[in-house]
Design an enzyme around this catalytic site. Structure first.
Site, PDB file in Angstrom:
ATOM      1  N   LYS A  22      53.271  73.663  22.537  1.00 17.10           N
ATOM      2  CA  LYS A  22      52.576  74.433  21.786  1.00 17.10           C
ATOM      3  C   LYS A  22      52.607  75.866  22.379  1.00 17.10           C
ATOM      4  CE  LYS A  22      48.235  74.924  21.954  1.00 17.10           C
ATOM      5  NZ  LYS A  22      47.153  76.389  21.972  1.00 17.10           N
ATOM      6  N   ASN A  23      52.245  76.076  23.466  1.00 17.14           N
ATOM      7  CA  ASN A  23      52.092  77.462  24.014  1.00 17.14           C
ATOM      8  C   ASN A  23      53.462  78.304  24.199  1.00 17.14           C
ATOM      9  OD1 ASN A  23      49.402  77.113  23.624  1.00 17.14           O
ATOM     10  ND2 ASN A  23      48.901  76.872  25.782  1.00 17.14           N
ATOM     11  N   CYS A 119      35.728  82.269  21.428  1.00 16.88           N
ATOM     12  CA  CYS A 119      35.956  80.918  21.345  1.00 16.88           C
ATOM     13  C   CYS A 119      35.060  80.189  22.321  1.00 16.88           C
ATOM     14  CB  CYS A 119      37.439  80.302  21.363  1.00 16.88           C
ATOM     15  SG  CYS A 119      38.161  80.528  22.761  1.00 16.88           S
ATOM     16  N   ARG A 124      37.533  86.005  25.209  1.00 18.76           N
ATOM     17  CA  ARG A 124      39.114  86.075  24.851  1.00 18.76           C
ATOM     18  C   ARG A 124      39.503  87.621  24.599  1.00 18.76           C
ATOM     19  NH1 ARG A 124      40.911  80.817  23.961  1.00 18.76           N
ATOM     20  NH2 ARG A 124      42.761  81.412  24.692  1.00 18.76           N
ATOM     21  N   ASP A 307      44.287  74.641  31.715  1.00 14.88           N
ATOM     22  CA  ASP A 307      44.521  73.778  30.428  1.00 14.88           C
ATOM     23  C   ASP A 307      44.363  72.224  30.944  1.00 14.88           C
ATOM     24  OD1 ASP A 307      46.613  75.823  28.449  1.00 14.88           O
ATOM     25  OD2 ASP A 307      44.418  75.719  28.951  1.00 14.88           O
ATOM     26  N   ILE A 329      40.052  81.025  35.695  1.00 16.24           N
ATOM     27  CA  ILE A 329      40.650  81.815  34.616  1.00 16.24           C
ATOM     28  C   ILE A 329      39.351  82.297  33.557  1.00 16.24           C
ATOM     29  CG2 ILE A 329      42.274  81.774  32.675  1.00 16.24           C
ATOM     30  CD1 ILE A 329      43.759  81.669  35.621  1.00 16.24           C
ATOM     31  N   ARG A 399      45.031  70.712  16.933  1.00 14.53           N
ATOM     32  CA  ARG A 399      45.555  72.037  17.065  1.00 14.53           C
ATOM     33  C   ARG A 399      46.826  71.998  17.925  1.00 14.53           C
ATOM     34  NH1 ARG A 399      41.448  76.837  17.553  1.00 14.53           N
ATOM     35  NH2 ARG A 399      43.417  77.689  17.793  1.00 14.53           N
TER      36      ARG A 399
END
Ligand code: EPZ
Length: 421
Positions: A22-23, A119, A124, A307, A329, A399
């Site tokens: 996805k990224n 979020c 962010r 992640d 992070i 998502r």
């Protein structure tokens, strides 16, 4: 809203295929606006964030069509008449739409996009993105929640990131590709996804050196051409399934994964005492014996990826002893801890440090997903807990995980999707 009902006590065993990342797909889709001629992207996962990017491309006036039915292929070409305003209603659902900043202002001299909201995992900000564009000569204004950037033509510049930023690096590489002169990005993120965007830009005719290191040099060109590019496999998805296999006491193989992109998680699993093996394009992990608690500190690549932090926290609840997880992070990426506690986990959170006291027998109950990776954590916990776990708000999962329930069922997971009340 849809929810999952998961029956626990199922050891996952078997093999699943890794999807495209996805990224890597989201910036790749943004990069297609850099060229009038068509770019075909392959192995793009069918997930909600990709659909949002495709919707934005369509709204801007790009020509978007499926390439190769069902294989995750998309063909995109961006005419010189492309619009350069990204609508708010789509940005609010996906902050990755900021990835249109660099390519639009670089090719068209203008972009207007709403600032992404925060979020569940933090505020962010995108200050590095904007500072970089300003360093390249863009006029950047913030007004009523929108950011606007204009430039007759961006100029190559030296820019040092205060902190490594994945989409920051991607945005500025895309901007620099069509700038006049040479850009040097220092303290640049080195994630495989950043490298994959660099590989795509190179195949479009960009001149980039230093990919995979923290100093990337881009010599601007006047025009980029369309190309045909397959995105890399999703190392976070693959890591999620490996952790699920070990946590549930089974054995999972992920085919089509890149072990060279997963060193940190493979080393951690081996360090825990899990059985780990890797081939050229597959990885496996199994529960062979009681695991040993191992602390983790999430960090930019090649460190342990943030992640996978939530998924690792779920696994840590099943390990005897104390596991300390330092989130290096994001400022608030422990919302899943409270949900895990509802399942019976014992976790103390203090700032960016979470301490998991294991092992605890998790008991199924109703929980709520708060963000993409927290949702995955709760699914893993549900597969391990006794009884039935209901995970609400699984639109977060949709998502970023392609065919999650199908892949888990193939591994023996007992998971059903239900339409929400
Ligand atoms: C990317 O987000 C990923 N998203 C995230 O994945 C991932 O968690 C993150 O990188 C870190 O690896 C995509 O690639 C679409 P950053 P990004 O800029 O680029 C601060 C998922 O689950 N920062 O690398 O937004 C920031 O607040 C998602 O797939 C600034 O201060 O993250 C954070 O603390 C979640 N100013 C740190 O840097 C900026 O201008 C790293 O953020 C930019 C970032």
């Amino acid at each position: 809203m849809d929810y999952f009902r998961i029956h626990g006590d199922s050891a996952l065993r078997g093999t699943v295929e890794a999807s495209g990342a996805k990224n890597a797909s989201l910036p790749a889709l943004a990069a297609t606006v850099l060229s009038e001629s068509p770019t075909t992207l392959r192995r793009v996962p069918h997930v909600a964030d990709v659909r949002t990017m495709l919707q934005i491309l369509g709204l801007l006036g790009a020509d978007v069509s499926a390439a190769g039915s069902g294989t995750g292929g998309w063909r995109v070409s961006a005419p010189s008449s492309l619009r350069t305003e990204v609508p708010y209603e789509l940005v609010k659902t996906m902050r990755a739409s900021v990835l249109f900043l660099g390519p639009l202002v670089s090719r068209f001299g203008h972009v207007r996009i709403s600032l992404p909201g925060g979020c569940a995992i933090g505020t962010r900000p995108i200050d590095f993105h904007l500072q970089g564009l300003q360093a390249m000569g863009a006029e950047v204004t913030l007004h009523k929640g929108f950011v606007e950037a204009t430039a007759r033509r961006l100029k190559g510049s030296r820019f040092r990131f205060e902190k490594k930023s994945v989409t920051g690096a991607e945005n500025l590489m895309m901007a620099a590709a069509l700038a006049e002169g040479t850009t040097v990005l220092e303290n640049c993120a080195r994630e495989p996804e950043v490298q994959d965007v660099g590989a795509l830009l190179t195949s479009m005719g960009a001149k980039i050196d230093g990919l995979g290191t923290d100093t990337v040099t881009i010599e601007g060109v006047d025009e980029l051409r369309g190309t045909d590019h397959e995105v890399i496999s999703d190392r976070i998805e693959a890591g999620t399934y490996l952790l699920a296999g070990v946590m549930t006491g089974g054995k999972v193989t992920v085919r089509g994964a890149r072990p060279d992109h997963m060193t940190a998680v493979l080393e951690l699993l081996a360090d825990l005492g899990a059985g780990v093996s890797a081939e050229a394009d597959s990885v496996s992990a199994s529960y062979d014996r009681p695991l040993t608690a191992r602390d983790v500190h999430t960090a930019p690549y090649p460190g342990f990826p943030t992640d996978l932090q939530a998924q690792y926290m779920a696994l840590a609840t099943q390990v005897e002893g104390r596991t300390r997880i330092k989130e290096g992070i994001f400022e608030s990426r422990f919302l899943h801890a409270a949900e895990l506690s509802r399942l019976g986990a014992r976790i103390d959170v203090a700032g960016s440090l979470a301490t998991v006291h294991g092992a605890t027998r998790l008991e199924g109950t109703e929980v709520m997903a708060t963000d993409l990776r927290a949702s995955a954590c709760l699914v893993l916990a549900g597969l391990t807990a006794s009884g039935v776990t209901t995970v609400n708000r699984i639109y977060h999962l949709d998502r970023g995980y392609e065919n999650l329930e199908e892949k888990l069922k193939r591994l023996g997971g007992r998971i059903e999707r239900h339409a929400g009340q």
